[in-house]
Design a protein around this motif. Sequence first.
Motif, PDB file in Angstrom:
ATOM      1  N   GLN A 172       9.616  -0.833   7.585  1.00 39.41           N
ATOM      2  CA  GLN A 172       8.195  -1.161   7.458  1.00 39.41           C
ATOM      3  C   GLN A 172       7.840  -1.470   6.007  1.00 39.41           C
ATOM      4  OE1 GLN A 172       5.344   1.350   9.319  1.00 39.41           O
ATOM      5  NE2 GLN A 172       6.376   1.344  11.294  1.00 39.41           N
ATOM      6  N   ASP A 197       6.950   7.113  12.561  1.00 37.74           N
ATOM      7  CA  ASP A 197       6.129   7.700  13.620  1.00 37.74           C
ATOM      8  C   ASP A 197       6.238   6.909  14.908  1.00 37.74           C
ATOM      9  OD1 ASP A 197       3.062   6.558  11.984  1.00 37.74           O
ATOM     10  OD2 ASP A 197       4.777   5.492  12.809  1.00 37.74           O
ATOM     11  N   THR A 219      -6.912 -10.698  14.736  1.00 42.85           N
ATOM     12  CA  THR A 219      -6.139  -9.492  15.053  1.00 42.85           C
ATOM     13  C   THR A 219      -5.955  -8.641  13.808  1.00 42.85           C
ATOM     14  OG1 THR A 219      -4.933 -10.932  16.546  1.00 42.85           O
ATOM     15  CG2 THR A 219      -4.117  -8.694  16.317  1.00 42.85           C
ATOM     16  N   ARG A 233       5.466  -9.539   3.677  1.00 45.71           N
ATOM     17  CA  ARG A 233       4.115 -10.003   3.959  1.00 45.71           C
ATOM     18  C   ARG A 233       3.405 -10.391   2.661  1.00 45.71           C
ATOM     19  NH1 ARG A 233      -0.199  -5.857   6.558  1.00 45.71           N
ATOM     20  NH2 ARG A 233      -0.046  -4.996   4.452  1.00 45.71           N
ATOM     21  N   ARG A 240       0.294  -0.158   5.204  1.00 41.44           N
ATOM     22  CA  ARG A 240      -0.794  -0.667   6.040  1.00 41.44           C
ATOM     23  C   ARG A 240      -0.373  -1.957   6.712  1.00 41.44           C
ATOM     24  NH1 ARG A 240      -6.381   1.267   3.310  1.00 41.44           N
ATOM     25  NH2 ARG A 240      -7.129   0.768   5.376  1.00 41.44           N
ATOM     26  N   LEU A 241       0.602  -1.877   7.594  1.00 42.79           N
ATOM     27  CA  LEU A 241       0.966  -3.044   8.390  1.00 42.79           C
ATOM     28  C   LEU A 241      -0.026  -3.179   9.538  1.00 42.79           C
ATOM     29  CD1 LEU A 241       4.849  -2.768   8.588  1.00 42.79           C
ATOM     30  CD2 LEU A 241       3.497  -4.427   7.314  1.00 42.79           C
ATOM     31  N   PHE A 242      -0.036  -4.359  10.169  1.00 39.29           N
ATOM     32  CA  PHE A 242      -0.822  -4.550  11.388  1.00 39.29           C
ATOM     33  C   PHE A 242       0.074  -4.104  12.536  1.00 39.29           C
ATOM     34  CE2 PHE A 242      -1.924  -8.018   8.365  1.00 39.29           C
ATOM     35  CZ  PHE A 242      -3.116  -7.456   7.928  1.00 39.29           C
ATOM     36  N   HIS A 243      -0.152  -2.878  12.995  1.00 41.05           N
ATOM     37  CA  HIS A 243       0.845  -2.217  13.834  1.00 41.05           C
ATOM     38  C   HIS A 243       1.109  -2.887  15.165  1.00 41.05           C
ATOM     39  CE1 HIS A 243       1.533   1.127  11.201  1.00 41.05           C
ATOM     40  NE2 HIS A 243       0.243   1.135  10.940  1.00 41.05           N
ATOM     41  N   ASN A 244       0.053  -3.480  15.745  1.00 44.01           N
ATOM     42  CA  ASN A 244       0.253  -4.083  17.060  1.00 44.01           C
ATOM     43  C   ASN A 244       0.550  -5.573  16.987  1.00 44.01           C
ATOM     44  OD1 ASN A 244      -0.115  -1.724  18.680  1.00 44.01           O
ATOM     45  ND2 ASN A 244      -2.263  -1.811  18.058  1.00 44.01           N
ATOM     46  N   MET A 245       0.918  -6.025  15.816  1.00 44.75           N
ATOM     47  CA  MET A 245       1.369  -7.405  15.694  1.00 44.75           C
ATOM     48  C   MET A 245       2.878  -7.366  15.448  1.00 44.75           C
ATOM     49  SD  MET A 245      -1.677  -8.915  13.280  1.00 44.75           S
ATOM     50  CE  MET A 245      -1.608 -10.668  13.656  1.00 44.75           C
ATOM     51  N   THR A 246       3.534  -8.483  15.760  1.00 42.64           N
ATOM     52  CA  THR A 246       4.970  -8.500  15.523  1.00 42.64           C
ATOM     53  C   THR A 246       5.229  -8.611  14.017  1.00 42.64           C
ATOM     54  OG1 THR A 246       5.147 -10.885  15.623  1.00 42.64           O
ATOM     55  CG2 THR A 246       5.350  -9.705  17.713  1.00 42.64           C
ATOM     56  N   MET A 289      -4.519  -9.466   2.009  1.00 46.67           N
ATOM     57  CA  MET A 289      -3.543 -10.529   2.242  1.00 46.67           C
ATOM     58  C   MET A 289      -4.200 -11.903   2.176  1.00 46.67           C
ATOM     59  SD  MET A 289      -0.780  -9.070   2.374  1.00 46.67           S
ATOM     60  CE  MET A 289      -1.192  -7.499   1.643  1.00 46.67           C
ATOM     61  N   PHE A 324       0.829  -1.204   0.000  1.00 44.31           N
ATOM     62  CA  PHE A 324       0.000   0.000   0.000  1.00 44.31           C
ATOM     63  C   PHE A 324       0.866   1.258   0.000  1.00 44.31           C
ATOM     64  CE2 PHE A 324      -2.571  -3.360   1.734  1.00 44.31           C
ATOM     65  CZ  PHE A 324      -3.810  -3.155   1.136  1.00 44.31           C
ATOM     66  N   VAL A 361       0.340 -13.479   8.570  1.00 49.52           N
ATOM     67  CA  VAL A 361      -0.984 -13.146   8.024  1.00 49.52           C
ATOM     68  C   VAL A 361      -0.920 -13.171   6.501  1.00 49.52           C
ATOM     69  CG1 VAL A 361      -2.765 -11.373   7.812  1.00 49.52           C
ATOM     70  CG2 VAL A 361      -1.707 -11.802  10.030  1.00 49.52           C
ATOM     71  N   ARG A 367      -4.608 -14.916  14.434  1.00 54.08           N
ATOM     72  CA  ARG A 367      -3.898 -13.863  13.699  1.00 54.08           C
ATOM     73  C   ARG A 367      -4.837 -13.157  12.731  1.00 54.08           C
ATOM     74  NH1 ARG A 367       0.314 -17.860  13.610  1.00 54.08           N
ATOM     75  NH2 ARG A 367      -0.394 -18.591  11.584  1.00 54.08           N
ATOM     76  N   ARG A 373       1.686 -10.309  25.487  1.00 49.19           N
ATOM     77  CA  ARG A 373       2.339 -10.707  24.244  1.00 49.19           C
ATOM     78  C   ARG A 373       3.850 -10.703  24.404  1.00 49.19           C
ATOM     79  NH1 ARG A 373       0.770 -10.440  19.210  1.00 49.19           N
ATOM     80  NH2 ARG A 373      -0.990  -9.096  19.542  1.00 49.19           N
ATOM     81  N   GLU A 416      -7.000  -4.803  13.294  1.00 47.91           N
ATOM     82  CA  GLU A 416      -6.009  -3.764  13.054  1.00 47.91           C
ATOM     83  C   GLU A 416      -6.294  -3.002  11.754  1.00 47.91           C
ATOM     84  OE1 GLU A 416      -2.510  -3.282  14.593  1.00 47.91           O
ATOM     85  OE2 GLU A 416      -3.800  -3.777  16.277  1.00 47.91           O
ATOM     86  N   ASP A 417      -6.602  -3.719  10.692  1.00 45.91           N
ATOM     87  CA  ASP A 417      -6.807  -3.067   9.393  1.00 45.91           C
ATOM     88  C   ASP A 417      -7.481  -4.070   8.463  1.00 45.91           C
ATOM     89  OD1 ASP A 417      -6.593  -2.038   6.826  1.00 45.91           O
ATOM     90  OD2 ASP A 417      -4.686  -1.059   7.232  1.00 45.91           O
ATOM     91  N   ALA A 477      -6.239  -4.169   4.685  1.00 48.26           N
ATOM     92  CA  ALA A 477      -4.968  -4.878   4.504  1.00 48.26           C
ATOM     93  C   ALA A 477      -5.176  -6.376   4.702  1.00 48.26           C
ATOM     94  CB  ALA A 477      -3.931  -4.343   5.484  1.00 48.26           C
ATOM     95  N   VAL A 480      -7.213 -12.836   3.790  1.00 44.93           N
ATOM     96  CA  VAL A 480      -8.070 -13.226   4.907  1.00 44.93           C
ATOM     97  C   VAL A 480      -9.532 -12.973   4.514  1.00 44.93           C
ATOM     98  CG1 VAL A 480      -8.689 -12.734   7.297  1.00 44.93           C
ATOM     99  CG2 VAL A 480      -6.291 -12.637   6.587  1.00 44.93           C
ATOM    100  N   LEU A 493       7.316  -5.311  17.515  1.00 41.32           N
ATOM    101  CA  LEU A 493       6.025  -4.863  17.011  1.00 41.32           C
ATOM    102  C   LEU A 493       6.261  -4.033  15.760  1.00 41.32           C
ATOM    103  CD1 LEU A 493       3.992  -3.838  20.185  1.00 41.32           C
ATOM    104  CD2 LEU A 493       3.945  -5.966  18.899  1.00 41.32           C
ATOM    105  N   ARG A 535       4.878  -1.518  14.578  1.00 43.78           N
ATOM    106  CA  ARG A 535       4.817  -0.056  14.674  1.00 43.78           C
ATOM    107  C   ARG A 535       6.111   0.536  15.199  1.00 43.78           C
ATOM    108  NH1 ARG A 535       1.090  -0.186  19.645  1.00 43.78           N
ATOM    109  NH2 ARG A 535       2.624  -0.446  21.273  1.00 43.78           N
TER     110      ARG A 535
END
Lengths: 264, 467
Positions: free
Chosen positions: A159, B467, B288, A166, A89-95, B300, A85, A102, B285, B439, B292-293, B296, B302, A150, A152
């Motif tokens: 990223q 950020d 989650t 991914r 658009r990563l899943f920020h709170n996932m490792t 991927m 993207f 995913v 996963r 986690r 989260e999004d 996205a 899902v 993580l 984020r």
Amino acid sequence: MSVILELNKVTKRFGGLVAVNAVDLRFEAGSISSVIGPNGAGKTTIFNTITGIYKPEEGEIRFDGHSILGLRPDQITARGMCRTFQNIRLFHNMTVLENILVGAHTQTPSTAWGAVLRTRAFKQSEEAARQEAQRLLLYVGLPRGLGDQLARNLPYGQQRRVEIARALASKPKLLLLDEPTAGMNPQETESATQLFRKLRDELGITVVLIEHDMKVVMNISERISVIDYGQKIAEGTPAEVRKDQRVIEAYLGRHAESTTISVH
Amino acid sequence: MSVHATSTNRFLRIFSGPFGALLALLYAIGVTYILTQDPRSLLGRLLLFSALALIYFIPQRPAVKFLLGAVIVLTVVPTIGLRNPFLLEIGFQVAVFATLALGLNVVVGFAGLLDLGYIAFFAVGAYLWAFFGSQQIWHINEAPGTFTVYPYFPFPAWWFWLFIPLGILASAGTGILLGFPVLRLRGDYLAIVTLGFGEVIRVLANNLDKPINLTNGPQGITPIQRPPLPAFLTTPELLATLSQWAGRPINANDIYGFFFYFFGLLILGVTIVIARRLDRSKLGRSWTAIREDDVAAVAMGVPLRRTKLTAFAIGAAFSGAMGVLYAANRTFVSPETFSLTASISILVMVILGGLGSIPGVVMGAAVVTLLNIDILQSLSLQLSSLRQGPDSIPLLGIPWRELPTQLDPARYQRFFFGLLLILMMIFRPEGMVPAERARLELHEGDAEPIPDAELEGDITPDEKLAD
Ligand SMILES: Nc1ncnc2c1ncn2[C@@H]1O[C@H](COP(=O)(O)OP(=O)(O)O)[C@@H](O)[C@H]1O
Ligand SMILES: [Mg+2]
């Protein structure tokens, strides 16, 4: 050479705005191509339409010999097309590793029952997926220990690479990269460009980039399509496109300071 | 990380190593001693609960913590419970609500779908056994009311065991039923529709007393059968021995107290294991990821519909078995139990404990349930006994008996929840045991520290855009 992705007269409207206007595009299997054009030209909308996130009002899209119109995005991904993207658009709170896992969704055969009962098949598929994810992490040039961070907490350039890893996890035949070098410094851009080439040369993946950095575009693309106001205004090899009068106008006429098409 | 984490860590460090484990054990023994002296002491109960919470937080190996926790839950509580059955009742209720909170956590915490009508699934399980486990089937053609109670039932009591899986299936089915219409909704819209759904189930329970009387309306269904206890648990010799131990007469009803406590714990335990395993799987996963999004996630591969539906179904399923068990425990079921406030109460447990965090949610459920049925009630009781006596409030000099009854703590239940929630949102918005903490803990063992040089990699970070 066979055509892997083909758009015929694809039109996408948002209310009165025609974001994509009867666009024809063809991408050869195993090629690296770019889609360029000024901001707001409709490039991202083309990607969103190809990947099934938007439904086009008119036209036809064929991927790998079959029409993919009307398929859901996840079904299209399962057929071997994946993307990144423009605004990561990563899943920020996932490792980082979980993000890649995913991406491997369509490639991981485990079921909810297997997970609850912790069956041998579940453990094996999970272990295999993790190893593959770890391998992809290294493949895109990320350091080994990054998997447990993580997403984020990563710097911007990393990223972008995680997003590519991914997407690779879904084992795509075709990879769509939306401004993959935006915000990178010259060294990062250079090493990212090498990675794109490696994806094609080593993995045989067809790569389509939306790119603003003309150095990257001219350097890596075998073919370039130019979009302006939702329409395709030119197409050809880098040398052809660079000389095209309409392209020069589209860029120099309106975006003289922000973008330059001259390359040394 | 946050100031909280570091300051608590310093205190908890004294519980590390073999000495620390011993210290925790001594604490547990001390609490047990207090409770053996006075089985009804509120302070003792609170200390017992704090001992359990402490065991979770101390820096010990999981096996050690598990052992310490098991000692309290499986031996201390039942032993004290012999003297004070209320302790078992509290334990049972905590198990019920922790299981419900874990189910809601699948939907709200894991998948990020706000559900304000969750209690409906509990109601489905409860009413299922209420109907088949009672004499209601003989009254379906009668107007709602109080019926003659017969000494026999239409179906054998052991069918209870059949209805545990049936309750799970019925609740999961209801979950899917709710899931379909709300698939396209997000955020506020989703919350409103699920809220409406919860109310629909309650209103159905209220009104399905005509044309055929399925639920007996607002009066509710009673009596509901309990599963038969195995004969060896209710022999006169055993009851006599237990009575001697407890210093009070123990009858079959007390044995049921133990049964519900242990069976409730078993269901909770199974639920925890399932929730953990799902959380660390492809499905977890995917949940989650859509939280989260979702764009996205679907890009991927899902599938959004299927992933959301499984969240609703599995989340609902968790409460099905508990619904059946709860109906048997109360021997009475009425629509009142399944109000919107009940749904919100469970949501409070989830948020208070930590959205998406399994240990957090269990702890949140324990805190809210204790506040609800124990702490506030006990304070009210103590206050009213003071009001009977001649004493005055220290410092103020006003006699207790002149204290207005409006100040009764039990009346301020909602107020305390509100206050608790506001304080949490200000000082610890991520909940008591944040999901992220859990986690990171998971990964503590398997990841060796990364050398700084390696972390930087071959691309230099771009400070402006990161950020
Ligand atoms: N979801 C949307 N709704 C309405 N308008 C949109 C949407 N997505 C894109 N657009 C509009 O479509 C046009 C093309 O946008 P985009 O494809 O993002 O351009 P590019 O990627 O070439 O910069 C812009 O005018 C943009 O405002
Ligand atoms: Mg764009």
